[in-house]
Design an enzyme around this catalytic site. Structure first.
Site, PDB file in Angstrom:
ATOM      1  NE  ARG A   8      -0.052  12.095   7.629  1.00  0.00           N
ATOM      2  CZ  ARG A   8       0.388  13.278   8.164  1.00  0.00           C
ATOM      3  NH1 ARG A   8      -0.703  13.943   8.563  1.00  0.00           N
ATOM      4  NH2 ARG A   8       1.550  14.086   8.066  1.00  0.00           N
ATOM      5  NE  ARG A  59      -6.879   4.811   6.044  1.00  0.00           N
ATOM      6  CZ  ARG A  59      -6.626   6.119   6.346  1.00  0.00           C
ATOM      7  NH1 ARG A  59      -7.170   6.489   7.404  1.00  0.00           N
ATOM      8  NH2 ARG A  59      -5.753   6.950   5.656  1.00  0.00           N
ATOM      9  NE  ARG A  98       1.387  10.095  10.243  1.00  0.00           N
ATOM     10  CZ  ARG A  98       0.905   9.353   9.477  1.00  0.00           C
ATOM     11  NH1 ARG A  98      -0.362   8.892   9.564  1.00  0.00           N
ATOM     12  NH2 ARG A  98       1.557   8.754   8.560  1.00  0.00           N
ATOM     13  N   PRO A  99       3.781  16.315  11.277  1.00  0.00           N
ATOM     14  CG  PRO A  99       5.899  17.145  12.504  1.00  0.00           C
ATOM     15  CD  PRO A  99       4.718  16.136  12.491  1.00  0.00           C
ATOM     16  CB  ILE A 100       4.417  17.805   5.943  1.00  0.00           C
ATOM     17  CG1 ILE A 100       3.515  19.250   5.909  1.00  0.00           C
ATOM     18  CG2 ILE A 100       3.430  16.596   6.399  1.00  0.00           C
ATOM     19  CD1 ILE A 100       3.076  19.376   4.591  1.00  0.00           C
ATOM     20  CG  ASP A 101       9.079  19.836   9.988  1.00  0.00           C
ATOM     21  OD1 ASP A 101       8.523  18.883  10.281  1.00  0.00           O
ATOM     22  OD2 ASP A 101      10.473  19.659  10.450  1.00  0.00           O
ATOM     23  CD  GLN A 102      12.913  17.907   8.452  1.00  0.00           C
ATOM     24  OE1 GLN A 102      14.013  17.968   7.932  1.00  0.00           O
ATOM     25  NE2 GLN A 102      12.670  18.742   9.340  1.00  0.00           N
ATOM     26  CE  LYS A 116      -1.503   1.609   4.062  1.00  0.00           C
ATOM     27  NZ  LYS A 116      -1.373   2.913   4.490  1.00  0.00           N
ATOM     28  CG  ASN A 117       2.341   2.686   3.686  1.00  0.00           C
ATOM     29  OD1 ASN A 117       1.229   3.115   3.277  1.00  0.00           O
ATOM     30  ND2 ASN A 117       2.761   2.452   4.689  1.00  0.00           N
ATOM     31  CB  ILE A 148       8.139   6.110  14.539  1.00  0.00           C
ATOM     32  CG1 ILE A 148       9.194   5.018  14.243  1.00  0.00           C
ATOM     33  CG2 ILE A 148       7.633   6.861  13.301  1.00  0.00           C
ATOM     34  CD1 ILE A 148      10.448   5.465  13.749  1.00  0.00           C
ATOM     35  CB  CYS A 195      -3.844  10.849  11.815  1.00  0.00           C
ATOM     36  SG  CYS A 195      -2.368   9.809  11.778  1.00  0.00           S
ATOM     37  CG  ASP A 254       3.251   1.321   9.407  1.00  0.00           C
ATOM     38  OD1 ASP A 254       3.032   2.113  10.601  1.00  0.00           O
ATOM     39  OD2 ASP A 254       3.546   1.441   8.266  1.00  0.00           O
TER      40      ASP A 254
END
Ligand code: EPU
Length: 432
Positions: A93, A397, A122-126, A22-23, A327, A117, A305
């Site tokens: 996401r 999902r 879950r930041p996305i600064d990077q 999936k990922n 994580i 979530c 996971d």
């Protein structure tokens, strides 16, 4: 609302075949729109996250043609919008991979900003740091994140943390930038490698994926390709632990055993047997298992996971086990549900101290997120009596035909509509 009804206590036995990752698929589908030529993706998992990603791609005008359940043809030549709706980002996401893909292709993209979530903030600064380093201007306004550039220019980037999403998103944009981009401290997960391999099959020049330094030489354009997605490491690991929890004997087919090494090592450490073949793995457990310590880490460490699933097995093993989640800050929500089944787990910060009990007993439990839901199913399969797992749309999902695959291994498990009393009664009769 659907739910699983499970009668526990049966040892799982037989063979199960694992679907596409999936990922990896979420990144690959976004990358597929970066060419105006047709792309064919095979071994696509038929799970709800993938359906939503395909809808997001269709909504910006790309042509999406389902050939069969696991194959799709995509043509990004008809894209007429560079804006991804809030509705998609709220549901998955990973639709934010379209930010990197569209920025690379059109030098402009806007995507609703994903929030936190159920497993944590879950930041996305990077991701943003990477786009800016490539020369994009990134703005966050009215809940949207907009990235634009006259041109993207290769850069030397060092990620502050190990991020799968950041690595994939920046790799997508950099594939169509001018010159070379070097990503240091890149994520090494198998799905990062799969997205890189897919980009290369479209004519990109990405080297080093799978190590912590990825080098991307930008190309002018990408071309069509046919590509088959790797097997899902987490689906495979989940079946491995379901076999262990039920003291079963299961052969898991269509896997890459190398991707499962961290899980295999823990299973062997607690006393079960694992036999590796070229593209299959057999897991056998025939006694109560022992305790261990597990710390989640980026690949090749033990995957976050798989944390709820291993904690569930340890909840039934002898002795005291320690599980540390490094994580996400909030990935122990399922512990209260397991407690309803008799587990003895104390959470202190990012650590769960698990006192193994001899037996779990069936109860009504509610799945807080995808992997925790899978763990509750494992608990139900091993428990004495009947377990009802609610909120299974979260499980769906990421797991295709979960109950059918479990049933083929001998599980007594049915999916029912919670509101439909008749089907509920029927399912209970069926599972005995
Ligand atoms: N992080 C930052 N800043 C960033 C990006 C990440 O601080 O810009 C932090 C996160 O908050 C987290 C850590 O870095 O603490 C790792 O996040 P990462 O970016 O690696 O995670 P992700 O890309 O959002 C993917 C998977 C997750 C999986 C994680 C970790 C996809 C679509 N999702 O998420 O999968 O848990 O990597 O391996 O690939 C799942 O499938 O159930 C799932 C949650």
């Amino acid at each position: 609302m659907e739910q699983y009804i499970i009668k526990g206590g049966k040892a799982l036995a037989g063979e199960v075949t694992i679907g596409g990752a999936k990922n990896a698929a979420l990144g690959i589908l976004a990358a597929a729109v970066m060419t105006d030529e047709q792309v064919t993706i095979e071994n696509l998992p038929d799970v709800s996250d993938i359906c939503i990603q395909l809808q997001a791609i269709e909504a910006i005008g790309a042509k999406v043609e389902r050939i069969d359940r696991h194959t799709v043809k995509i043509n990004g030549g008809t894209i007429n919008s560079r804006s991804i709706d809030d509705d998609f980002v709220r549901r998955i996401r990973a639709s934010y991979y379209l930010l990197g893909a569209l920025l690379g292709k059109y030098k402009y993209a806007e995507v609703a900003l994903p929030g936190g979530c159920n497993i944590g903030s879950r930041p996305i600064d990077q991701h943003i740091k990477g786009f800016e380093a490539l020369g994009a201007e990134v703005k966050i306004q009215h809940g949207m994140i907009t990235a634009s550039a006259k041109k993207l220019v290769g850069t030397h980037l060092y990620f502050d943390c190990n991020t799968v999403g950041g690595t994939i998103n920046v790799m997508l944009a950099a594939a169509l930038a001018e010159g070379q981009t070097i990503i240091e401290n890149a994520a090494k997960e198998p799905h990062v490698v799969d997205v890189a391999n897919f980009l290369n099959s479209m004519g990109a020049n990405v080297k080093g994926a799978g190590t912590d330094v990825i080098r991307i030489k930008g190309v002018n354009k990408l071309h069509g390709s046919t590509y088959s997605i790797i097997p899902d490491q987490i689906e495979a690991g989940t079946f491995m632990l379901a076999a262990v929890a039920t003291k079963g004997d299961v052969t898991i087919k269509n896997v890459i055993p190398k991707h499962l090494e961290a899980i295999t090592a823990k299973i062997v450490e607690i006393g079960a047997e694992v036999e590796e073949f070229d593209d299959a793995i057999r897991v056998v457990a025939n006694k109560r298992l022992g305790h261990t310590q597990v710390k989640t880490l980026p690949y090749p460490g033990f995957p976050t996971d798989m944390q709820p699933q291993i904690a569930t097995v340890l909840a039934m093993s002898s002795g005291t086990s320690i599980v540390t989640e490094s994580i996400y800050e909030n990935r122990f929500k399922y512990v209260d549900e397991l407690a309803r089944m008799g587990a003895s787990i104390k959470v202190e910060g990012n650590t769960a101290i698990i006192d193994g009990v001899a037996e779990l007993t069936g109860a009504k439990v509610c799945s807080p997120d995808l992997r925790a839901g899978a763990a509750l199913v494992i608990a139900g399969l091993a428990a004495e009596g009947v377990t009802v797992v609610e909120n299974i749309e979260l499980v769906e999902r990421g797991y295709e035909n979960f109950e059918d695959k479990m049933k083929e291994l001998g599980a007594s498990m049915e999916k029912v509509d919670a509101e439909d009393e008749k089907s509920n009664r029927k399912a209970r009769l069926k599972i005995g």
